[in-house]
Design a protein around this motif. Sequence first.
Motif, PDB file in Angstrom:
ATOM      1  N   VAL A 165      44.848  38.132  55.353  1.00 23.90           N
ATOM      2  CA  VAL A 165      45.864  38.543  56.300  1.00 23.90           C
ATOM      3  C   VAL A 165      47.067  38.831  56.403  1.00 23.90           C
ATOM      4  O   VAL A 165      47.969  39.495  55.919  1.00 23.90           O
ATOM      5  CB  VAL A 165      46.321  37.021  57.372  1.00 23.90           C
ATOM      6  CG1 VAL A 165      47.482  37.388  58.045  1.00 23.90           C
ATOM      7  CG2 VAL A 165      44.903  37.067  58.274  1.00 23.90           C
ATOM      8  N   ARG A 166      47.334  38.569  53.847  1.00 26.06           N
ATOM      9  CA  ARG A 166      48.045  38.694  53.525  1.00 26.06           C
ATOM     10  C   ARG A 166      48.283  40.300  53.077  1.00 26.06           C
ATOM     11  O   ARG A 166      48.718  40.005  52.249  1.00 26.06           O
ATOM     12  CB  ARG A 166      48.646  37.604  52.627  1.00 26.06           C
ATOM     13  CG  ARG A 166      49.454  36.440  53.548  1.00 26.06           C
ATOM     14  CD  ARG A 166      49.746  35.040  53.286  1.00 26.06           C
ATOM     15  NE  ARG A 166      50.169  34.072  53.721  1.00 26.06           N
ATOM     16  CZ  ARG A 166      50.074  33.746  55.238  1.00 26.06           C
ATOM     17  NH1 ARG A 166      48.285  33.895  55.422  1.00 26.06           N
ATOM     18  NH2 ARG A 166      50.292  32.682  55.237  1.00 26.06           N
ATOM     19  N   GLY A 167      46.782  40.436  53.114  1.00 27.50           N
ATOM     20  CA  GLY A 167      46.908  41.839  52.195  1.00 27.50           C
ATOM     21  C   GLY A 167      45.715  41.519  51.577  1.00 27.50           C
ATOM     22  O   GLY A 167      45.580  43.122  50.331  1.00 27.50           O
ATOM     23  N   ILE A 168      45.741  40.854  50.649  1.00 30.81           N
ATOM     24  CA  ILE A 168      45.082  40.830  49.079  1.00 30.81           C
ATOM     25  C   ILE A 168      43.125  40.664  49.911  1.00 30.81           C
ATOM     26  O   ILE A 168      42.285  39.473  50.404  1.00 30.81           O
ATOM     27  CB  ILE A 168      45.247  39.180  48.503  1.00 30.81           C
ATOM     28  CG1 ILE A 168      46.397  39.015  48.659  1.00 30.81           C
ATOM     29  CG2 ILE A 168      44.356  38.736  47.521  1.00 30.81           C
ATOM     30  CD1 ILE A 168      46.935  40.189  47.593  1.00 30.81           C
ATOM     31  N   GLU A 169      42.537  42.252  49.666  1.00 28.68           N
ATOM     32  CA  GLU A 169      41.255  42.084  49.831  1.00 28.68           C
ATOM     33  C   GLU A 169      40.329  42.434  49.132  1.00 28.68           C
ATOM     34  O   GLU A 169      41.205  43.374  48.256  1.00 28.68           O
ATOM     35  CB  GLU A 169      41.714  42.495  51.895  1.00 28.68           C
ATOM     36  CG  GLU A 169      42.133  43.457  51.861  1.00 28.68           C
ATOM     37  CD  GLU A 169      42.123  43.806  52.999  1.00 28.68           C
ATOM     38  OE1 GLU A 169      41.181  43.196  53.732  1.00 28.68           O
ATOM     39  OE2 GLU A 169      43.175  45.116  53.393  1.00 28.68           O
ATOM     40  N   SER A 170      38.960  42.623  49.968  1.00 29.96           N
ATOM     41  CA  SER A 170      38.577  43.832  48.810  1.00 29.96           C
ATOM     42  C   SER A 170      38.544  45.224  48.795  1.00 29.96           C
ATOM     43  O   SER A 170      38.347  46.141  47.544  1.00 29.96           O
ATOM     44  CB  SER A 170      36.708  43.471  48.437  1.00 29.96           C
ATOM     45  OG  SER A 170      36.806  43.810  50.359  1.00 29.96           O
ATOM     46  N   SER A 171      39.014  45.392  49.369  1.00 27.90           N
ATOM     47  CA  SER A 171      39.459  46.802  49.603  1.00 27.90           C
ATOM     48  C   SER A 171      40.410  47.067  49.088  1.00 27.90           C
ATOM     49  O   SER A 171      40.722  48.820  48.617  1.00 27.90           O
ATOM     50  CB  SER A 171      40.114  47.141  51.352  1.00 27.90           C
ATOM     51  OG  SER A 171      40.752  46.773  51.337  1.00 27.90           O
TER      52      SER A 171
END
Length: 262
Positions: free
Chosen positions: A226-232
Amino acid sequence: MTAVSLLRRSLRLHLSPALFRRHGRSLFTSSPLAASSALSLSPSHGAIPRGLRPPSSLLFPRFASSNISGDENLKRVIDSEIQCARELDNHGQEVDVPENFPFEIVDSPGDQAVFLKREFAGENIQVTVLMNFDEQDDMEENDEDDGDDESNESSMEPSVSLVVTIEKGESSLLEFCCNLNAHELEIESMVIKKRDDPDDQGAYQGPEFSDLDENLQKALHKYLEVRGIESSLFDFLHEYMLAKDEREYLTWLKNMKEFVAK
């Protein structure tokens, strides 16, 4: 990255043997018998008449000449490495930031890490980004040794290390240590720290992340997503960190050349 790794290996392979050979000829005589004779003829043994003593150049090697020769060789090798680094296909290319990238990028020349910053719902979020170059070198070496080993492919993927710090007002902060690759964001650890004493070693750190209830692990992954920390984020960050390493390596070579030339 392969080209940069080869450049570094080339630098080490060019320098060490050359310097050793140059100093080796001046530090050692041509045979054990000659070395023994030189020691026995040392001026400290006062029994030898002055006229029979060997020239001082045989007793005391001329290190200054050897050092100058070694410095010139080092300069030539550094110049060659700088030229190779400049000739890389992607040297100097800017990495385009994706649209709607939610973070501000803080990239200071000379720093090993890159920092991502943003504000989200009253929180201050900072992500420290580091490239796992050692893993990439190991992966390339394993591919050369045994390209058919599927276990190597799965365990030695390019990855980026992230340290995510989430602060909320004057309270405690959350710190996540993560490993990001092309397929997933892996949370390796999560700790709660005191804002006024983040290095408190005596504080209870909680269980290992992998030992947490599976539902809690999924909820924490969602919390970061949700805070923008992701695999993408991987493709962009991986490319950006490779480009940064090339810039920093070239600057490092130039600084070394400037030091040696003084």
